[in-house]
Design a protein around this motif. Sequence first.
Motif, PDB file in Angstrom:
ATOM      1  N   VAL A 247      -0.413   0.770   9.119  1.00  0.00           N
ATOM      2  CA  VAL A 247      -0.614  -0.608   9.580  1.00  0.00           C
ATOM      3  C   VAL A 247       0.257  -0.823  10.809  1.00  0.00           C
ATOM      4  O   VAL A 247       1.475  -0.645  10.754  1.00  0.00           O
ATOM      5  N   VAL A 248      -0.373  -1.199  11.921  1.00  0.00           N
ATOM      6  CA  VAL A 248       0.345  -1.423  13.173  1.00  0.00           C
ATOM      7  C   VAL A 248       0.202  -2.891  13.560  1.00  0.00           C
ATOM      8  O   VAL A 248      -0.919  -3.397  13.680  1.00  0.00           O
ATOM      9  N   LEU A 249       1.322  -3.551  13.740  1.00  0.00           N
ATOM     10  CA  LEU A 249       1.310  -4.931  14.197  1.00  0.00           C
ATOM     11  C   LEU A 249       1.569  -4.959  15.687  1.00  0.00           C
ATOM     12  O   LEU A 249       2.646  -4.573  16.156  1.00  0.00           O
ATOM     13  N   GLY A 250       0.580  -5.398  16.451  1.00  0.00           N
ATOM     14  CA  GLY A 250       0.750  -5.595  17.891  1.00  0.00           C
ATOM     15  C   GLY A 250       1.086  -7.052  18.124  1.00  0.00           C
ATOM     16  O   GLY A 250       0.180  -7.903  18.183  1.00  0.00           O
TER      17      GLY A 250
ATOM     18  N   ASP B  62       4.505   3.521  25.984  1.00  0.00           N
ATOM     19  CA  ASP B  62       5.386   2.892  24.998  1.00  0.00           C
ATOM     20  C   ASP B  62       4.628   2.591  23.710  1.00  0.00           C
ATOM     21  O   ASP B  62       5.237   2.396  22.658  1.00  0.00           O
ATOM     22  N   VAL B  63       3.310   2.551  23.790  1.00  0.00           N
ATOM     23  CA  VAL B  63       2.465   2.245  22.641  1.00  0.00           C
ATOM     24  C   VAL B  63       1.936   3.519  21.994  1.00  0.00           C
ATOM     25  O   VAL B  63       2.015   3.707  20.775  1.00  0.00           O
TER      26      VAL B  63
ATOM     27  N   LEU C 223       0.812  -1.215   0.000  1.00  0.00           N
ATOM     28  CA  LEU C 223       0.000   0.000   0.000  1.00  0.00           C
ATOM     29  C   LEU C 223       0.844   1.263   0.000  1.00  0.00           C
ATOM     30  O   LEU C 223       0.292   2.367   0.038  1.00  0.00           O
ATOM     31  N   ASP C 224       2.153   1.118  -0.030  1.00  0.00           N
ATOM     32  CA  ASP C 224       3.042   2.271   0.103  1.00  0.00           C
ATOM     33  C   ASP C 224       2.712   3.030   1.392  1.00  0.00           C
ATOM     34  O   ASP C 224       2.770   4.259   1.446  1.00  0.00           O
ATOM     35  N   GLY C 225       2.321   2.269   2.424  1.00  0.00           N
ATOM     36  CA  GLY C 225       1.955   2.884   3.696  1.00  0.00           C
ATOM     37  C   GLY C 225       3.011   2.650   4.749  1.00  0.00           C
ATOM     38  O   GLY C 225       3.950   1.871   4.574  1.00  0.00           O
ATOM     39  N   SER C 226       2.865   3.336   5.861  1.00  0.00           N
ATOM     40  CA  SER C 226       3.800   3.182   6.971  1.00  0.00           C
ATOM     41  C   SER C 226       3.432   1.956   7.798  1.00  0.00           C
ATOM     42  O   SER C 226       2.259   1.580   7.907  1.00  0.00           O
ATOM     43  N   PHE C 227       4.437   1.329   8.375  1.00  0.00           N
ATOM     44  CA  PHE C 227       4.240   0.109   9.146  1.00  0.00           C
ATOM     45  C   PHE C 227       5.088   0.173  10.410  1.00  0.00           C
ATOM     46  O   PHE C 227       6.279   0.506  10.359  1.00  0.00           O
ATOM     47  N   ASN C 228       4.474  -0.125  11.554  1.00  0.00           N
ATOM     48  CA  ASN C 228       5.203  -0.221  12.816  1.00  0.00           C
ATOM     49  C   ASN C 228       4.824  -1.513  13.526  1.00  0.00           C
ATOM     50  O   ASN C 228       3.673  -1.971  13.433  1.00  0.00           O
ATOM     51  N   ARG C 229       5.798  -2.066  14.217  1.00  0.00           N
ATOM     52  CA  ARG C 229       5.576  -3.287  14.984  1.00  0.00           C
ATOM     53  C   ARG C 229       5.814  -2.989  16.458  1.00  0.00           C
ATOM     54  O   ARG C 229       6.802  -2.352  16.810  1.00  0.00           O
TER      55      ARG C 229
ATOM     56  N   THR D 194      -5.033   0.675  10.541  1.00  0.00           N
ATOM     57  CA  THR D 194      -5.512  -0.658  10.893  1.00  0.00           C
ATOM     58  C   THR D 194      -4.521  -1.330  11.841  1.00  0.00           C
ATOM     59  O   THR D 194      -3.313  -1.275  11.613  1.00  0.00           O
ATOM     60  N   VAL D 195      -5.054  -1.931  12.889  1.00  0.00           N
ATOM     61  CA  VAL D 195      -4.247  -2.702  13.823  1.00  0.00           C
ATOM     62  C   VAL D 195      -4.397  -4.187  13.491  1.00  0.00           C
ATOM     63  O   VAL D 195      -5.518  -4.686  13.356  1.00  0.00           O
ATOM     64  N   ILE D 196      -3.268  -4.852  13.340  1.00  0.00           N
ATOM     65  CA  ILE D 196      -3.249  -6.307  13.226  1.00  0.00           C
ATOM     66  C   ILE D 196      -2.548  -6.817  14.483  1.00  0.00           C
ATOM     67  O   ILE D 196      -1.350  -6.592  14.659  1.00  0.00           O
TER      68      ILE D 196
END
Length: 322
Positions: A121-124, A96-97, A79-85, A161-163
């Motif tokens: 997109v955030v991966l928890g 911290d979150v 998606l050419d979007g930002s991603f954080n884990r 979106t949170v995954i």
Amino acid sequence: MSDADARSETETDPVSPLAVDEAAELTTRIADNVERVIVGHRDAVEHILVALLSRGHLLLEDVPGVGKTMLARAVATSLDGSFNRVQFTPDLLPSDVTGVNVFNEKTREFEFQPGPVFANVVLGDEINRAPPKTQAALLEVMAEQQVTVDGRTHAVPDPFTVIATQNDVEPGQTYELPVAEIDRFAKKIRLGYPSEDEETELLGRLTGEHPIESLEPVASVHDVRRARATASGVTVREPVRAYVSRLARYTREHARLGASPRGAIALVRAAQVRAVFGGRSYVVPDDVQTEAPTVWGHRIRTESDVDGVTVVERALEDVAVE
């Protein structure tokens, strides 16, 4: 003015929806691209796209090592979007979150330092390893797409979106997610292990450079916002809405805790996206039936060993389509 009121024009201005066939082609293009990295989980990719386009979040319960992180990263990259884990641990703090205000010695003012939830997109990862107080830090941002720190709101990127992944291997070392948070997730799925042929292909792909390193975007976040607008415009006729209501009532009558009104709304929105996948501008009962197990199964609590998905499946069998 709060940060929530100060979104950029690209995020706040109304977007023109894509034509249904264009939106369907977009979802196919994204899924095909993700499959360059992920082998054998087309259905899981579609579930993530349904959550994303229906403005929801997804809970992934599975064992370690089946590709949960890579799946989320591949979707964000496509998606050419930002991603954080975020790796959830017992000592992780809510700040911290979400982020924290830090005093700047030069300006003599407090400045907000965003936490990892500020991404498309955030991966928890292993969310149930953190105590309930830290898990609750996600409640506001998942519901309202904003974070409030010291009385000031800060908007997260759009789309958002949170995954979240949940470890089901070591229950004695984890915390159960509260019902209020479970209900925030539009869908819950499992990846499972790949088949023998799929695992063989996977091993072949990873003998050299990991394919995620060469994955290129095939859509923009603006495309996603336009596709969301398309899904929101899909027609849900009164008989379909009544069918969803009857299904919800069935779960409430046959379980200690049935599908909530939020769950009913999530099912309708998911069915709208599923209709787009099929190139239709209207929802049919098949869309509802396809989405119901993953949208409602995790929300239902029973007094017996029967799980929520089974209750949903029985509802689909017993409740007539009129």
